[in-house]
Design a protein around this motif. Sequence first.
Motif, PDB file in Angstrom:
ATOM      1  N   THR A  49       1.063  11.277  -1.875  1.00 32.26           N
ATOM      2  CA  THR A  49       0.979  10.048  -2.651  1.00 32.26           C
ATOM      3  C   THR A  49       0.178   9.049  -1.835  1.00 32.26           C
ATOM      4  O   THR A  49       0.593   8.661  -0.747  1.00 32.26           O
ATOM      5  N   LEU A  50      -0.978   8.677  -2.335  1.00 33.37           N
ATOM      6  CA  LEU A  50      -1.864   7.764  -1.623  1.00 33.37           C
ATOM      7  C   LEU A  50      -1.413   6.324  -1.878  1.00 33.37           C
ATOM      8  O   LEU A  50      -2.126   5.504  -2.451  1.00 33.37           O
ATOM      9  N   ALA A  51      -0.172   6.046  -1.464  1.00 32.43           N
ATOM     10  CA  ALA A  51       0.444   4.743  -1.677  1.00 32.43           C
ATOM     11  C   ALA A  51       1.630   4.630  -0.726  1.00 32.43           C
ATOM     12  O   ALA A  51       2.017   5.604  -0.088  1.00 32.43           O
ATOM     13  N   SER A  52       2.201   3.437  -0.654  1.00 34.35           N
ATOM     14  CA  SER A  52       3.364   3.244   0.206  1.00 34.35           C
ATOM     15  C   SER A  52       4.639   3.492  -0.596  1.00 34.35           C
ATOM     16  O   SER A  52       5.517   2.656  -0.681  1.00 34.35           O
ATOM     17  N   GLY A  60      -3.093   7.798 -10.607  1.00 37.86           N
ATOM     18  CA  GLY A  60      -4.132   8.565  -9.921  1.00 37.86           C
ATOM     19  C   GLY A  60      -3.994   8.597  -8.418  1.00 37.86           C
ATOM     20  O   GLY A  60      -4.852   9.131  -7.731  1.00 37.86           O
ATOM     21  N   ARG A  61      -2.911   8.050  -7.882  1.00 41.27           N
ATOM     22  CA  ARG A  61      -2.747   8.034  -6.432  1.00 41.27           C
ATOM     23  C   ARG A  61      -1.909   9.190  -5.902  1.00 41.27           C
ATOM     24  O   ARG A  61      -1.621   9.243  -4.722  1.00 41.27           O
ATOM     25  N   ASP A  98      -9.609  -1.202  -8.854  1.00 37.82           N
ATOM     26  CA  ASP A  98      -8.262  -1.510  -8.355  1.00 37.82           C
ATOM     27  C   ASP A  98      -8.065  -1.023  -6.913  1.00 37.82           C
ATOM     28  O   ASP A  98      -6.972  -0.653  -6.510  1.00 37.82           O
ATOM     29  N   ARG A  99      -9.123  -1.064  -6.160  1.00 35.51           N
ATOM     30  CA  ARG A  99      -9.112  -0.668  -4.748  1.00 35.51           C
ATOM     31  C   ARG A  99      -8.036  -1.418  -3.974  1.00 35.51           C
ATOM     32  O   ARG A  99      -7.480  -0.919  -3.001  1.00 35.51           O
ATOM     33  N   HIS A 100      -7.745  -2.616  -4.405  1.00 31.31           N
ATOM     34  CA  HIS A 100      -6.756  -3.438  -3.708  1.00 31.31           C
ATOM     35  C   HIS A 100      -5.391  -2.736  -3.613  1.00 31.31           C
ATOM     36  O   HIS A 100      -4.627  -2.995  -2.689  1.00 31.31           O
ATOM     37  N   LEU A 101      -5.077  -1.837  -4.553  1.00 33.25           N
ATOM     38  CA  LEU A 101      -3.815  -1.099  -4.499  1.00 33.25           C
ATOM     39  C   LEU A 101      -3.755  -0.207  -3.249  1.00 33.25           C
ATOM     40  O   LEU A 101      -2.729  -0.139  -2.575  1.00 33.25           O
ATOM     41  N   ILE A 102      -4.856   0.460  -2.973  1.00 35.09           N
ATOM     42  CA  ILE A 102      -4.928   1.322  -1.776  1.00 35.09           C
ATOM     43  C   ILE A 102      -4.904   0.459  -0.519  1.00 35.09           C
ATOM     44  O   ILE A 102      -4.196   0.759   0.443  1.00 35.09           O
ATOM     45  N   LEU A 107      -1.984  -1.512   4.272  1.00 32.19           N
ATOM     46  CA  LEU A 107      -1.459  -2.664   5.010  1.00 32.19           C
ATOM     47  C   LEU A 107       0.069  -2.618   5.092  1.00 32.19           C
ATOM     48  O   LEU A 107       0.654  -2.918   6.145  1.00 32.19           O
ATOM     49  N   ASP A 108       0.725  -2.238   4.004  1.00 29.23           N
ATOM     50  CA  ASP A 108       2.190  -2.115   4.000  1.00 29.23           C
ATOM     51  C   ASP A 108       2.658  -1.078   5.011  1.00 29.23           C
ATOM     52  O   ASP A 108       3.604  -1.310   5.766  1.00 29.23           O
ATOM     53  N   ILE A 109       2.009   0.067   5.012  1.00 26.47           N
ATOM     54  CA  ILE A 109       2.371   1.132   5.940  1.00 26.47           C
ATOM     55  C   ILE A 109       2.139   0.687   7.385  1.00 26.47           C
ATOM     56  O   ILE A 109       2.989   0.853   8.254  1.00 26.47           O
ATOM     57  N   ALA A 110       0.967   0.076   7.638  1.00 26.60           N
ATOM     58  CA  ALA A 110       0.619  -0.376   8.988  1.00 26.60           C
ATOM     59  C   ALA A 110       1.608  -1.436   9.500  1.00 26.60           C
ATOM     60  O   ALA A 110       1.930  -1.477  10.697  1.00 26.60           O
ATOM     61  N   ALA A 111       2.089  -2.273   8.603  1.00 29.96           N
ATOM     62  CA  ALA A 111       3.007  -3.342   8.987  1.00 29.96           C
ATOM     63  C   ALA A 111       4.464  -2.875   9.030  1.00 29.96           C
ATOM     64  O   ALA A 111       5.352  -3.648   9.375  1.00 29.96           O
ATOM     65  N   GLY A 112       4.697  -1.618   8.666  1.00 34.59           N
ATOM     66  CA  GLY A 112       6.052  -1.087   8.675  1.00 34.59           C
ATOM     67  C   GLY A 112       6.934  -1.688   7.595  1.00 34.59           C
ATOM     68  O   GLY A 112       8.144  -1.780   7.749  1.00 34.59           O
ATOM     69  N   ARG A 113       6.301  -2.100   6.493  1.00 31.93           N
ATOM     70  CA  ARG A 113       7.068  -2.732   5.414  1.00 31.93           C
ATOM     71  C   ARG A 113       7.870  -1.724   4.586  1.00 31.93           C
ATOM     72  O   ARG A 113       8.599  -2.096   3.696  1.00 31.93           O
ATOM     73  N   GLY A 114       7.681  -0.478   4.852  1.00 27.81           N
ATOM     74  CA  GLY A 114       8.514   0.517   4.193  1.00 27.81           C
ATOM     75  C   GLY A 114       8.038   0.921   2.820  1.00 27.81           C
ATOM     76  O   GLY A 114       6.961   0.563   2.366  1.00 27.81           O
ATOM     77  N   VAL A 115       8.904   1.632   2.167  1.00 25.89           N
ATOM     78  CA  VAL A 115       8.595   2.264   0.884  1.00 25.89           C
ATOM     79  C   VAL A 115       8.884   1.301  -0.253  1.00 25.89           C
ATOM     80  O   VAL A 115       9.883   0.602  -0.263  1.00 25.89           O
ATOM     81  N   ARG A 116       7.987   1.293  -1.233  1.00 25.07           N
ATOM     82  CA  ARG A 116       8.191   0.495  -2.461  1.00 25.07           C
ATOM     83  C   ARG A 116       8.685   1.375  -3.559  1.00 25.07           C
ATOM     84  O   ARG A 116       8.385   2.504  -3.649  1.00 25.07           O
TER      85      ARG A 116
END
Length: 116
Positions: A49-52, A60-61, A98-102, A107-116
């Motif tokens: 899953t190309l998402a957090s 499509g992720r 919608d590149r901003h989603l990726i 950024l979420d992963i890098a910051a350790g914000r966890g899973v959404r």
Amino acid sequence: MVPIKTHLQKNILQPAMYNNVQLVRLLRGNHFSYFTNFPSDAAAAVELTLASQCHSSEDGRTVGFSNEYFANLADIHQRMPFVLKAAAQFDELLRRSDRHLIEQAILDIAAGRGVR
């Protein structure tokens, strides 16, 4: 010259992970259990899953590995098409409006914000 993706899969991940007999048994058992649904709801699809998030997305992720009962992620010849498909999908996502989603997921992963 060997492409970096092939080098990584063959020379680093294969010996470090995919040659481990216990891991291979777990991967294959999970995959088979998912497609046979035996035992019921005990396994998950092999996906990237190309998402957090941990669950499939409908935007499509999410890239699935295989729909074959006896697919083997540890087999580099079966894994490489999956890796290439995921890389192509990631490239496509970076080119969409919608590149901003990726970007936000990275950024979420890098910051350790966890899973959404």
